[in-house]
Design an enzyme around this catalytic site. Structure first.
Site, PDB file in Angstrom:
ATOM      1  N   LYS A  73       8.191  15.527 -21.478  1.00  0.00           N
ATOM      2  CA  LYS A  73       7.784  14.006 -21.326  1.00  0.00           C
ATOM      3  C   LYS A  73       7.178  13.747 -19.766  1.00  0.00           C
ATOM      4  O   LYS A  73       7.455  12.650 -19.074  1.00  0.00           O
ATOM      5  CB  LYS A  73       9.295  13.264 -21.247  1.00  0.00           C
ATOM      6  N   SER A  74       6.492  14.693 -19.570  1.00  0.00           N
ATOM      7  CA  SER A  74       5.853  14.542 -18.116  1.00  0.00           C
ATOM      8  C   SER A  74       4.454  14.629 -18.226  1.00  0.00           C
ATOM      9  O   SER A  74       3.508  14.672 -17.133  1.00  0.00           O
ATOM     10  CB  SER A  74       6.312  15.838 -17.127  1.00  0.00           C
ATOM     11  N   THR A  76       2.581  16.259 -21.119  1.00  0.00           N
ATOM     12  CA  THR A  76       2.205  17.268 -21.961  1.00  0.00           C
ATOM     13  C   THR A  76       0.818  17.097 -22.796  1.00  0.00           C
ATOM     14  O   THR A  76       0.019  17.687 -22.785  1.00  0.00           O
ATOM     15  CB  THR A  76       3.377  17.872 -22.632  1.00  0.00           C
ATOM     16  N   TRP A  78      -1.134  14.394 -23.002  1.00  0.00           N
ATOM     17  CA  TRP A  78      -2.227  13.962 -22.315  1.00  0.00           C
ATOM     18  C   TRP A  78      -2.862  15.193 -21.594  1.00  0.00           C
ATOM     19  O   TRP A  78      -4.212  15.475 -21.865  1.00  0.00           O
ATOM     20  CB  TRP A  78      -1.800  13.162 -21.256  1.00  0.00           C
ATOM     21  N   HIS A 137       7.312  24.708 -21.767  1.00  0.00           N
ATOM     22  CA  HIS A 137       8.363  24.200 -20.605  1.00  0.00           C
ATOM     23  C   HIS A 137       9.058  25.188 -19.800  1.00  0.00           C
ATOM     24  O   HIS A 137       9.882  24.724 -19.019  1.00  0.00           O
ATOM     25  CB  HIS A 137       9.323  23.315 -21.620  1.00  0.00           C
ATOM     26  N   SER A 167      11.328   8.190 -20.527  1.00  0.00           N
ATOM     27  CA  SER A 167      10.714   8.639 -21.423  1.00  0.00           C
ATOM     28  C   SER A 167      11.204   9.580 -22.456  1.00  0.00           C
ATOM     29  O   SER A 167      11.443   9.384 -23.735  1.00  0.00           O
ATOM     30  CB  SER A 167       9.377   9.501 -21.076  1.00  0.00           C
ATOM     31  N   TYR A 225       1.262  13.286 -13.124  1.00  0.00           N
ATOM     32  CA  TYR A 225       1.177  12.318 -14.379  1.00  0.00           C
ATOM     33  C   TYR A 225       0.618  10.987 -13.336  1.00  0.00           C
ATOM     34  O   TYR A 225      -0.400  10.620 -14.009  1.00  0.00           O
ATOM     35  CB  TYR A 225       2.198  12.060 -14.778  1.00  0.00           C
ATOM     36  N   ARG A 287       3.995   6.290 -26.356  1.00  0.00           N
ATOM     37  CA  ARG A 287       5.352   5.085 -26.298  1.00  0.00           C
ATOM     38  C   ARG A 287       4.577   3.917 -25.320  1.00  0.00           C
ATOM     39  O   ARG A 287       4.029   2.968 -26.010  1.00  0.00           O
ATOM     40  CB  ARG A 287       6.826   5.561 -25.812  1.00  0.00           C
ATOM     41  N   LYS A 288       4.453   4.193 -24.131  1.00  0.00           N
ATOM     42  CA  LYS A 288       3.786   3.106 -23.182  1.00  0.00           C
ATOM     43  C   LYS A 288       2.866   3.666 -22.186  1.00  0.00           C
ATOM     44  O   LYS A 288       1.752   3.113 -21.870  1.00  0.00           O
ATOM     45  CB  LYS A 288       5.017   2.551 -22.251  1.00  0.00           C
TER      46      LYS A 288
HETATM   47  N1  LIG Z   1      -3.325  10.165 -23.130  1.00  0.00           N
HETATM   48  C1  LIG Z   1      -2.132   9.702 -22.691  1.00  0.00           C
HETATM   49  N2  LIG Z   1      -2.239   8.864 -21.134  1.00  0.00           N
HETATM   50  C2  LIG Z   1      -1.135   8.583 -20.756  1.00  0.00           C
HETATM   51  N3  LIG Z   1      -0.097   8.869 -21.000  1.00  0.00           N
HETATM   52  C3  LIG Z   1       0.253   9.624 -22.083  1.00  0.00           C
HETATM   53  C4  LIG Z   1      -0.791   9.824 -22.840  1.00  0.00           C
HETATM   54  N4  LIG Z   1      -0.378  10.462 -24.040  1.00  0.00           N
HETATM   55  C5  LIG Z   1       1.019  10.453 -24.084  1.00  0.00           C
HETATM   56  N5  LIG Z   1       1.452   9.630 -22.802  1.00  0.00           N
HETATM   57  C6  LIG Z   1       2.789   9.638 -22.643  1.00  0.00           C
HETATM   58  O1  LIG Z   1       3.395  10.645 -21.857  1.00  0.00           O
HETATM   59  C7  LIG Z   1       4.730  10.787 -22.314  1.00  0.00           C
HETATM   60  C8  LIG Z   1       5.230  11.611 -23.211  1.00  0.00           C
HETATM   61  O2  LIG Z   1       5.197  12.872 -22.651  1.00  0.00           O
HETATM   62  P1  LIG Z   1       4.680  14.532 -23.154  1.00  0.00           P
HETATM   63  O3  LIG Z   1       3.737  14.387 -23.837  1.00  0.00           O
HETATM   64  O4  LIG Z   1       4.844  15.269 -21.871  1.00  0.00           O
HETATM   65  O5  LIG Z   1       5.949  14.904 -24.246  1.00  0.00           O
HETATM   66  S1  LIG Z   1       6.222  16.238 -24.825  1.00  0.00           S
HETATM   67  O6  LIG Z   1       7.082  16.698 -23.667  1.00  0.00           O
HETATM   68  O7  LIG Z   1       5.127  16.588 -25.255  1.00  0.00           O
HETATM   69  O8  LIG Z   1       7.330  15.719 -26.011  1.00  0.00           O
HETATM   70  C9  LIG Z   1       4.983   9.166 -22.867  1.00  0.00           C
HETATM   71  O9  LIG Z   1       5.405   8.395 -21.696  1.00  0.00           O
HETATM   72  P2  LIG Z   1       6.479   7.210 -22.150  1.00  0.00           P
HETATM   73  O10 LIG Z   1       5.233   6.196 -22.796  1.00  0.00           O
HETATM   74  O11 LIG Z   1       6.851   6.796 -20.663  1.00  0.00           O
HETATM   75  O12 LIG Z   1       7.328   7.307 -22.802  1.00  0.00           O
HETATM   76  C10 LIG Z   1       3.814   8.925 -23.552  1.00  0.00           C
HETATM   77  O13 LIG Z   1       3.363   7.588 -23.691  1.00  0.00           O
END
Ligand SMILES: Nc1ncnc2c1ncn2[C@@H]1O[C@H](COP(=O)(O)OS(=O)(=O)O)[C@@H](OP(=O)(O)O)[C@H]1O
Length: 323
Positions: A73-74, A76, A78, A137, A167, A225, A287-288
């Site tokens: 959730k950091s 990944t 993206w 991770h 998250s 991030y 999510r957000k």
């Molecule tokens: N393209 C892009 N840009 C910005 N943010 C993004 C993007 N894709 C995923 N997210 C947000 O990243 C959070 C998910 O984290 P991870 O991708 O690390 O999750 S995981 O570890 O692979 O399960 C999760 O954050 P939160 O919205 O705060 O829950 C996602 O919404």
């Protein structure tokens, strides 16, 4: 278990070797899984511990490999999309209408090492196209020896702990078993701060890679991030320079920013429908996508508890988050 639960949270399909090891490890009740186990200083689910053991035993890094490392959730998903589009920009021009990211969730394009070693132990990593792009991770301490000794590159992405926690909290609510679904957030924050958290302690994970990036900047690149959010293009250029991607046109940088933006990726069918092999719905990764979004979930006192712990843990490291 809910229908969207992840196979990484279940304890089926364990080898005797994992069962034997697990029986000797310290264990704790968790909020996302009913039981987690401490191995090499970190807390793991049974499944991901098995994946880690296989990964440590069998993975042979190549000098050309690129390994993306994150806490869950950091950022990944993206980071996977950004680096995939960056290193493949000649093969798949970012402006083309048939870019793989337009039809495939990033997690299906870039293997999650310990996850693949758990789910498909016979997966042949040597078949991946060069440079191989993978993510993990796992803590620096637990990385296989060949990752540390080879010239492969590590891109580490960190997120401010309050947003990361929130998250994971929401993600966990969707995936958790009935047993852990009603876990109080106050207890989860306490466990997070104490480091008793899947993959945790969060603080040690971040600091290990932070110091490694300072000591060996050609090996480990540390990005956040928050800087990806604020200066996506400049951060992509830093990553490109670190990976030795050669000259990159401004137009290409702009194309990557757009293709991988939260708005673009989250609106695609591939990321709204469908599931990963581990059972998680692709929409669960979007999510957000905000900085500071923790405010609608954490009370002031819980936020302060995380802030206090962060200050204490990061003291003297030069690392801080102000959001
Ligand atoms: N393209 C892009 N840009 C910005 N943010 C993004 C993007 N894709 C995923 N997210 C947000 O990243 C959070 C998910 O984290 P991870 O991708 O690390 O999750 S995981 O570890 O692979 O399960 C999760 O954050 P939160 O919205 O705060 O829950 C996602 O919404």
């Amino acid at each position: 278990m809910s229908s969207s639960s992840s196979s990484y949270l279940r304890d089926e399909d364990l080898t005797q070797e994992t069962r034997d090891l697990i029986s000797s490890l310290p264990s704790e009740k968790g909020w996302l899984v009913s039981q987690m186990y401490q191995f090499q200083g970190r807390w793991h689910t049974q499944a991901l511990l098995q994946g880690l053991l296989q990964y440590q035993k069998h993975f042979e890094a190549k000098d050309s490999d690129i390994i993306l490392v994150t806490n869950p959730k950091s950022g990944t998903t993206w980071l996977k999309a950004l680096v995939f589009s960056l290193i493949n920009r000649h093969k798949f021009p970012v402006s083309s209408g048939d870019h793989p990211l337009l039809v495939t969730n990033p997690h299906l394009l870039i293997p999650f090492l310990e996850g693949v070693y758990y789910e498909s132990p016979n997966f042949d990593f040597t078949e991946l196209p060069s440079p191989r792009l993978m993510n993990t991770h796992i803590s620096l301490l637990s990385l296989p020896e060949s990752v540390k000794s080879s010239s492969c590159k590590i891109v580490y992405c960190c997120r401010n702990p309050k947003d990361m926690f929130v998250s994971l909290w929401h993600f966990g609510k969707k995936l958790a078993s009935q047993e852990t679904a009603d876990y109080p957030i106050e207890k989860a924050v306490e466990a997070f701060c104490q480091g008793k958290f899947i993959g945790g302690p969060f603080w040690d994970h971040v600091l290990e890679y932070w110091y490694a990036s300072l000591e060996n900047p050609n090996k480990v690149l540390f990005v956040t991030y928050e800087e990806l959010k604020k200066q996506t293009g400049d951060t992509i250029k830093r990553i490109a320079e670190f990976l030795g991607c050669g000259f990159i046109e401004e137009e290409e940088v702009g194309g990557i920013v757009k293709l991988c933006s939260f708005e673009s990726l989250s609106s695609l069918e591939a990321n709204r429908e469908g599931k990963l092999p581990n059972g998680v719905e692709t929409k669960a990764f979007f999510r957000k996508g905000e900085v500071g979004g923790w405010r609608d979930t954490l009370s002031e006192s819980l936020a302060e508890e995380i802030d206090r712990t962060m200050e204490e843990k990061f003291q003297g490291s030069g690392l801080k988050f102000s959001c």
